[in-house]
Design a protein around this motif. Structure first.
Motif, short mmCIF file in Angstrom:
data_model
loop_
_atom_site.label_atom_id
_atom_site.label_comp_id
_atom_site.label_asym_id
_atom_site.label_seq_id
_atom_site.Cartn_x
_atom_site.Cartn_y
_atom_site.Cartn_z
N LEU A 6 0.82 -1.20 0.00
CA LEU A 6 0.00 0.00 0.00
C LEU A 6 0.86 1.26 0.00
O LEU A 6 0.57 2.23 -0.71
N ILE A 7 1.94 1.24 0.76
CA ILE A 7 2.88 2.38 0.77
C ILE A 7 3.52 2.54 -0.61
O ILE A 7 3.68 3.66 -1.10
N HIS A 8 3.85 1.43 -1.24
CA HIS A 8 4.43 1.48 -2.58
C HIS A 8 3.42 2.08 -3.57
O HIS A 8 3.78 2.95 -4.38
N LEU A 9 2.17 1.63 -3.51
CA LEU A 9 1.13 2.18 -4.36
C LEU A 9 0.93 3.67 -4.11
O LEU A 9 0.77 4.46 -5.04
N HIS A 10 0.98 4.06 -2.86
CA HIS A 10 0.86 5.47 -2.47
C HIS A 10 1.97 6.29 -3.15
O HIS A 10 1.72 7.35 -3.71
N GLY A 11 3.19 5.77 -3.10
CA GLY A 11 4.31 6.46 -3.74
C GLY A 11 4.15 6.56 -5.24
O GLY A 11 4.44 7.61 -5.85
N LEU A 12 3.66 5.50 -5.86
CA LEU A 12 3.45 5.52 -7.30
C LEU A 12 2.38 6.54 -7.69
O LEU A 12 2.54 7.28 -8.67
N LEU A 13 1.29 6.58 -6.94
CA LEU A 13 0.24 7.57 -7.22
C LEU A 13 0.74 9.00 -7.05
O LEU A 13 0.36 9.88 -7.82
N ALA A 14 1.58 9.21 -6.07
CA ALA A 14 2.16 10.54 -5.87
C ALA A 14 3.02 10.92 -7.08
O ALA A 14 2.97 12.07 -7.54
N GLU A 15 3.76 9.98 -7.61
CA GLU A 15 4.58 10.24 -8.80
C GLU A 15 3.70 10.50 -10.02
O GLU A 15 4.00 11.38 -10.83
N VAL A 16 2.62 9.74 -10.17
CA VAL A 16 1.68 9.96 -11.28
C VAL A 16 1.09 11.36 -11.19
O VAL A 16 0.99 12.07 -12.19
N CYS A 17 0.72 11.77 -9.99
CA CYS A 17 0.16 13.10 -9.77
C CYS A 17 1.17 14.18 -10.17
O CYS A 17 0.83 15.12 -10.91
N ASN A 18 2.40 14.05 -9.72
CA ASN A 18 3.45 15.02 -10.06
C ASN A 18 3.69 15.06 -11.56
O ASN A 18 3.81 16.14 -12.16
N HIS A 19 3.76 13.90 -12.18
CA HIS A 19 4.01 13.81 -13.62
C HIS A 19 2.86 14.44 -14.41
O HIS A 19 3.09 15.19 -15.36
N TYR A 20 1.64 14.14 -14.00
CA TYR A 20 0.47 14.70 -14.68
C TYR A 20 0.46 16.23 -14.57
O TYR A 20 0.18 16.93 -15.54
N GLU A 21 0.78 16.75 -13.39
CA GLU A 21 0.82 18.20 -13.20
C GLU A 21 1.89 18.83 -14.07
O GLU A 21 1.67 19.91 -14.64
N GLU A 22 3.03 18.18 -14.22
CA GLU A 22 4.10 18.72 -15.07
C GLU A 22 3.69 18.73 -16.54
O GLU A 22 3.94 19.70 -17.25
#
Length: 78
Positions: A6-22
């Motif tokens: 779950l922590i790993h998934l949380h980290g991946l979603l945070a990266e997706v969010c950052n990438h999408y915003e960029e």
């Protein structure tokens, strides 16, 4: 799902969010996620806390993408 997964998934979603915003130049509205104060690096927090954070972050990302999409995307493969 185990806490570590779950922590790993949380980290991946945070990266997706950052990438999408960029890429889009938009800011994902994730007030609910921010209010929780749970980050992927908050490994001392409970599994339940990370689960709530994952759902809040995923909701923020999908809501932003839904608002951006003008026409429905076909589910059929080309």
């Amino acid at each position: 799902m185990k806490k570590q997964e779950l922590i790993h998934l949380h980290g991946l979603l945070a990266e997706v969010c950052n990438h999408y915003e960029e890429l889009s130049g938009a800011t994902v509205a994730h007030e609910e996620y921010s209010e929780l104060g749970i980050r992927p690096t908050s490994i001392h927090k409970s599994k339940t806390d990370h689960k709530a954070a994952v759902f809040a972050l995923a909701d923020g990302i999908t809501n932003e993408m839904t608002e951006e999409t003008k026409e429905p995307v076909s589910a059929a493969a080309d």
